[in-house]
Design an enzyme around this catalytic site. Structure first.
Site, PDB file in Angstrom:
ATOM      1  N   THR A 167     -16.482  74.847 -73.348  1.00  0.00           N
ATOM      2  CA  THR A 167     -15.710  75.958 -72.817  1.00  0.00           C
ATOM      3  C   THR A 167     -14.401  75.996 -73.496  1.00  0.00           C
ATOM      4  OG1 THR A 167     -14.536  74.537 -71.191  1.00  0.00           O
ATOM      5  CG2 THR A 167     -16.678  75.400 -70.512  1.00  0.00           C
ATOM      6  N   ASP A 208     -24.921  72.749 -70.996  1.00  0.00           N
ATOM      7  CA  ASP A 208     -24.323  73.142 -69.618  1.00  0.00           C
ATOM      8  C   ASP A 208     -24.665  72.274 -68.328  1.00  0.00           C
ATOM      9  OD1 ASP A 208     -23.342  74.339 -67.120  1.00  0.00           O
ATOM     10  OD2 ASP A 208     -23.751  76.276 -67.705  1.00  0.00           O
ATOM     11  N   LEU A 261     -17.465  63.554 -66.448  1.00  0.00           N
ATOM     12  CA  LEU A 261     -16.202  64.138 -66.433  1.00  0.00           C
ATOM     13  C   LEU A 261     -16.157  65.808 -66.445  1.00  0.00           C
ATOM     14  CD1 LEU A 261     -15.963  61.367 -68.274  1.00  0.00           C
ATOM     15  CD2 LEU A 261     -13.557  61.780 -67.869  1.00  0.00           C
ATOM     16  N   ALA A 262     -17.317  66.402 -66.721  1.00  0.00           N
ATOM     17  CA  ALA A 262     -17.286  67.752 -66.960  1.00  0.00           C
ATOM     18  C   ALA A 262     -16.717  68.485 -65.728  1.00  0.00           C
ATOM     19  CB  ALA A 262     -18.655  68.152 -67.310  1.00  0.00           C
ATOM     20  N   SER A 276     -10.968  72.613 -64.772  1.00  0.00           N
ATOM     21  CA  SER A 276      -9.771  71.566 -64.326  1.00  0.00           C
ATOM     22  C   SER A 276      -8.494  72.161 -64.110  1.00  0.00           C
ATOM     23  CB  SER A 276      -9.845  70.241 -65.384  1.00  0.00           C
ATOM     24  OG  SER A 276      -9.321  70.743 -66.592  1.00  0.00           O
ATOM     25  N   THR A 312     -10.127  63.642 -58.872  1.00  0.00           N
ATOM     26  CA  THR A 312      -8.685  63.630 -59.020  1.00  0.00           C
ATOM     27  C   THR A 312      -7.993  63.194 -57.350  1.00  0.00           C
ATOM     28  OG1 THR A 312      -6.782  65.483 -58.888  1.00  0.00           O
ATOM     29  CG2 THR A 312      -9.221  66.091 -58.251  1.00  0.00           C
ATOM     30  N   ASP A 313      -6.739  62.932 -57.589  1.00  0.00           N
ATOM     31  CA  ASP A 313      -6.112  62.735 -56.384  1.00  0.00           C
ATOM     32  C   ASP A 313      -5.752  63.871 -55.759  1.00  0.00           C
ATOM     33  OD1 ASP A 313      -4.055  63.632 -57.898  1.00  0.00           O
ATOM     34  OD2 ASP A 313      -2.572  62.353 -57.800  1.00  0.00           O
ATOM     35  N   GLU A 314      -5.895  64.983 -56.409  1.00  0.00           N
ATOM     36  CA  GLU A 314      -5.635  66.562 -55.604  1.00  0.00           C
ATOM     37  C   GLU A 314      -6.535  66.671 -54.373  1.00  0.00           C
ATOM     38  OE1 GLU A 314      -4.658  69.722 -58.108  1.00  0.00           O
ATOM     39  OE2 GLU A 314      -4.061  68.360 -59.878  1.00  0.00           O
ATOM     40  N   TYR A 327      -9.353  74.761 -57.051  1.00  0.00           N
ATOM     41  CA  TYR A 327      -9.843  73.402 -58.024  1.00  0.00           C
ATOM     42  C   TYR A 327     -10.160  72.176 -57.265  1.00  0.00           C
ATOM     43  CZ  TYR A 327      -9.090  69.361 -60.768  1.00  0.00           C
ATOM     44  OH  TYR A 327      -9.040  68.076 -61.385  1.00  0.00           O
ATOM     45  N   SER A 328      -8.914  71.776 -56.277  1.00  0.00           N
ATOM     46  CA  SER A 328      -9.285  70.549 -55.626  1.00  0.00           C
ATOM     47  C   SER A 328     -10.142  70.834 -54.608  1.00  0.00           C
ATOM     48  CB  SER A 328      -7.775  70.125 -54.978  1.00  0.00           C
ATOM     49  OG  SER A 328      -7.264  71.138 -54.082  1.00  0.00           O
ATOM     50  N   LYS A 353     -13.576  69.980 -56.472  1.00  0.00           N
ATOM     51  CA  LYS A 353     -13.744  68.737 -56.597  1.00  0.00           C
ATOM     52  C   LYS A 353     -13.722  67.911 -55.610  1.00  0.00           C
ATOM     53  CE  LYS A 353     -12.999  66.521 -60.156  1.00  0.00           C
ATOM     54  NZ  LYS A 353     -14.061  66.625 -61.254  1.00  0.00           N
ATOM     55  N   TYR A 388       7.841  76.052 -62.410  1.00  0.00           N
ATOM     56  CA  TYR A 388       7.567  76.365 -61.071  1.00  0.00           C
ATOM     57  C   TYR A 388       8.687  76.425 -59.932  1.00  0.00           C
ATOM     58  CZ  TYR A 388       2.663  77.981 -62.136  1.00  0.00           C
ATOM     59  OH  TYR A 388       1.543  78.614 -62.670  1.00  0.00           O
TER      60      TYR A 388
HETATM   61  N1  LIG Z   1      -6.246  66.015 -66.550  1.00  0.00           N
HETATM   62  C1  LIG Z   1      -5.953  65.410 -65.144  1.00  0.00           C
HETATM   63  O1  LIG Z   1      -4.919  64.937 -65.228  1.00  0.00           O
HETATM   64  C2  LIG Z   1      -6.779  64.980 -64.328  1.00  0.00           C
HETATM   65  C3  LIG Z   1      -6.649  63.809 -63.371  1.00  0.00           C
HETATM   66  C4  LIG Z   1      -7.610  63.226 -62.643  1.00  0.00           C
HETATM   67  C5  LIG Z   1      -8.662  63.835 -62.615  1.00  0.00           C
HETATM   68  N2  LIG Z   1      -9.346  64.717 -63.748  1.00  0.00           N
HETATM   69  C6  LIG Z   1     -10.742  64.961 -63.731  1.00  0.00           C
HETATM   70  O2  LIG Z   1     -11.198  64.308 -64.983  1.00  0.00           O
HETATM   71  C7  LIG Z   1     -11.997  65.273 -65.354  1.00  0.00           C
HETATM   72  C8  LIG Z   1     -11.826  65.834 -66.857  1.00  0.00           C
HETATM   73  O3  LIG Z   1     -10.498  66.385 -66.716  1.00  0.00           O
HETATM   74  P1  LIG Z   1      -9.939  67.139 -68.153  1.00  0.00           P
HETATM   75  O4  LIG Z   1      -8.243  66.847 -68.055  1.00  0.00           O
HETATM   76  O5  LIG Z   1     -10.263  66.067 -69.489  1.00  0.00           O
HETATM   77  O6  LIG Z   1     -10.424  68.301 -68.290  1.00  0.00           O
HETATM   78  P2  LIG Z   1     -10.628  69.374 -69.490  1.00  0.00           P
HETATM   79  O7  LIG Z   1     -10.604  70.718 -68.861  1.00  0.00           O
HETATM   80  O8  LIG Z   1      -9.685  69.002 -70.475  1.00  0.00           O
HETATM   81  O9  LIG Z   1     -12.102  69.292 -69.894  1.00  0.00           O
HETATM   82  C9  LIG Z   1     -13.327  69.228 -69.153  1.00  0.00           C
HETATM   83  C10 LIG Z   1     -14.507  69.242 -70.280  1.00  0.00           C
HETATM   84  O10 LIG Z   1     -15.603  69.733 -69.585  1.00  0.00           O
HETATM   85  C11 LIG Z   1     -16.280  70.771 -70.261  1.00  0.00           C
HETATM   86  N3  LIG Z   1     -17.032  71.668 -69.405  1.00  0.00           N
HETATM   87  C12 LIG Z   1     -16.572  72.240 -68.357  1.00  0.00           C
HETATM   88  N4  LIG Z   1     -17.797  72.979 -67.785  1.00  0.00           N
HETATM   89  C13 LIG Z   1     -19.003  72.388 -68.364  1.00  0.00           C
HETATM   90  C14 LIG Z   1     -20.227  72.627 -67.618  1.00  0.00           C
HETATM   91  N5  LIG Z   1     -20.662  73.494 -66.891  1.00  0.00           N
HETATM   92  N6  LIG Z   1     -21.244  71.876 -68.495  1.00  0.00           N
HETATM   93  C15 LIG Z   1     -20.756  70.867 -69.291  1.00  0.00           C
HETATM   94  N7  LIG Z   1     -19.474  70.778 -69.933  1.00  0.00           N
HETATM   95  C16 LIG Z   1     -18.829  71.744 -69.223  1.00  0.00           C
HETATM   96  C17 LIG Z   1     -15.328  71.450 -71.124  1.00  0.00           C
HETATM   97  O11 LIG Z   1     -16.008  71.874 -72.074  1.00  0.00           O
HETATM   98  C18 LIG Z   1     -14.434  70.117 -71.503  1.00  0.00           C
HETATM   99  O12 LIG Z   1     -14.661  69.566 -72.583  1.00  0.00           O
HETATM  100  C19 LIG Z   1     -12.372  66.252 -64.619  1.00  0.00           C
HETATM  101  O13 LIG Z   1     -13.559  66.206 -63.793  1.00  0.00           O
HETATM  102  C20 LIG Z   1     -10.956  66.207 -63.651  1.00  0.00           C
HETATM  103  O14 LIG Z   1     -11.279  66.858 -62.337  1.00  0.00           O
HETATM  104  C21 LIG Z   1      -8.419  65.286 -64.264  1.00  0.00           C
END
Ligand SMILES: NC(=O)c1ccc[n+]([C@@H]2O[C@H](COP(=O)([O-])OP(=O)(O)OC[C@H]3O[C@@H](n4cnc5c(N)ncnc54)[C@H](O)[C@@H]3O)[C@@H](O)[C@H]2O)c1
Length: 359
Positions: free
Chosen positions: A35, A58, A80-81, A84, A133-135, A165-166, A169, A222
């Site tokens: 994406t 996907d 992790l996908a 977010s 996530t902690d959210e 989002y949260s 999740k 914000y």
């Molecule tokens: N960023 C943070 O601070 C944070 C904190 C805690 C948890 N998380 C969780 O960690 C994970 C990764 O977060 P991030 O910040 O790297 O997110 P990000 O948005 O940077 O990356 C998400 C990735 O998932 C891929 N993706 C999205 N939809 C998809 C689909 N349908 N099929 C396959 N791939 C798909 C995207 O192409 C991208 O590479 C998420 O699940 C998020 O909820 C993030």
């Protein structure tokens, strides 16, 4: 060990892939839809390693996921996908329901089919690690509202998500635990606080502030900027996730956090001070700060109690907020080309020209 990672082209996923290829002997298949948030350029340094493969998939495409599982024969999944970004979830929640809920369900079903057919020893050793996530816990009392010692999120804090989002999740966490309980799929869940570090898409707070500051644009904060987040350096998170997938008991949950509670405004000020030092200009960067209308439903405080992962698995963050933020600002100053590419979409051309490892 062979690990299938979903979302490995994203911010945290790419840190996990780099960590595994650079610091272990394990192999990785990265499945990612690519994406706007997925960027293979973040994996440039390891993309030609024979232990790494990529497929553009996907996670909602059941057939493609089953095919990848059968072809690669992983010993573990790190999921992790996700969509977010909270602001995007407010303006367009459908994509969040699709990827975070339907996508997780599709992946769970594909895994269940694959896992059920494994020989007993491999079946017992298999892990489905869901990264969350902690959210999902909602928000905590803010120091403005409460005196004395403030509570932290623990693994038994009830779920009370606030944003699209949260809530998606949270739904995915529930699905994963239900597949563990009902079908005995060997699942583990981790819930982490806000990450920061290199390769972070410049729509999130810290890279947005760095990017706008360097372009002379307003630095949007914000409300009053008094929302508190607990920040963790992304490479500390990647190490924690690898520790969990290789060591945690089936059915466990771990909260992962950095012990760095900071008000958003203080984070922005710290970024500005680092830029004043590292890329000085006539005026101070903090003069570009602009207060904008608060996000609807904005959570006021998040803070993680990470005692369980420290005690059970011996993981601790290695970076302080000061050392991690300095590394992050320096990385963005030295990698403006990456920022330009992800903002312009030019990295898609880079993939066509430089990436031979796609199947
Ligand atoms: N960023 C943070 O601070 C944070 C904190 C805690 C948890 N998380 C969780 O960690 C994970 C990764 O977060 P991030 O910040 O790297 O997110 P990000 O948005 O940077 O990356 C998400 C990735 O998932 C891929 N993706 C999205 N939809 C998809 C689909 N349908 N099929 C396959 N791939 C798909 C995207 O192409 C991208 O590479 C998420 O699940 C998020 O909820 C993030």
């Amino acid at each position: 060990m062979k690990i299938l990672i979903t979302g490995g082209a994203g911010f945290i996923g790419s840190a996990v892939v780099r960590h595994i290829i650079n610091h272990t002997d394990d192999s990785v298949i990265n499945i990612d839809k690519l994406t706007y948030a997925g960027n293979l350029e973040s994996l440039k340094e390891i993309s030609r390693d024979p232990r790494y493969q990529f497929r553009q998939i996907d996670i909602c495409d059941a057939q493609a996921v089953v095919q990848a599982l059968n072809d690669f024969q992983p010993d573990a999944i790190m999921h992790l996908a996700a969509e977010s970004h909270v602001d995007r979830s407010i303006t367009g929640p459908a994509e969040f329901v699709q990827t975070n809920v339907v996508g997780t369900y599709t992946l769970l079903e594909a895994c269940r089919q694959y896992w059920s057919a494994l020989p007993e020893a491999r079946k017992a050793a298999f892990r489905f690690h869901h990264i969350s996530t902690d959210e999902v816990y909602g928000d905590l009392p803010h120091p403005d509202e409460m005196e004395g010692e403030l509570p932290l999120f623990t693994e038994s804090t009830p779920y009370a998500p606030s944003s699209p989002y949260s809530s998606t999740k949270a739904a995915s966490d529930h699905l994963v635990r239900a597949w563990g309980r009902t079908y005995k799929l060997p699942v583990i869940v981790t819930n982490c606080s806000n990450n920061y570090g290199p390769y972070h898409f410049p729509e999130k707070l810290i890279p947005l502030i760095i990017s706008n500051a360097l372009e002379g644009k307003p630095l949007p904060v914000y409300g009053k900027g008094d929302q508190i987040r607990d920040w963790l350096y992304v490479e500390d998170h990647a190490r924690a996730l690898y520790t969990v997938v290789t060591k945690a008991q089936v059915g466990t949950t771990y909260n992962i956090g950095g012990h760095n509670e900071k008000k958003n405004l203080d984070v922005v000020m710290q970024v500005c001070e680092l830029l004043d030092e590292l890329r000085p200009k006539a005026s101070r960067y903090q003069e570009q700060i602009t207060y904008v209308q608060d996000r609807p439903g904005h959570d006021r405080r998040y803070a993680i109690d990470a005692a369980k992962i420290e005690k059970d698995l011996g993981w601790k963050p290695q970076e302080t907020f000061e050392s991690g933020l300095r590394k992050t600002v320096e990385w963005y100053l030295n990698n403006q080309e990456w920022v330009e590419h992800v903002k312009s979409g030019a990295y898609k051309n880079w993939i066509e020209q430089n990436y031979e490892n796609r199947s």
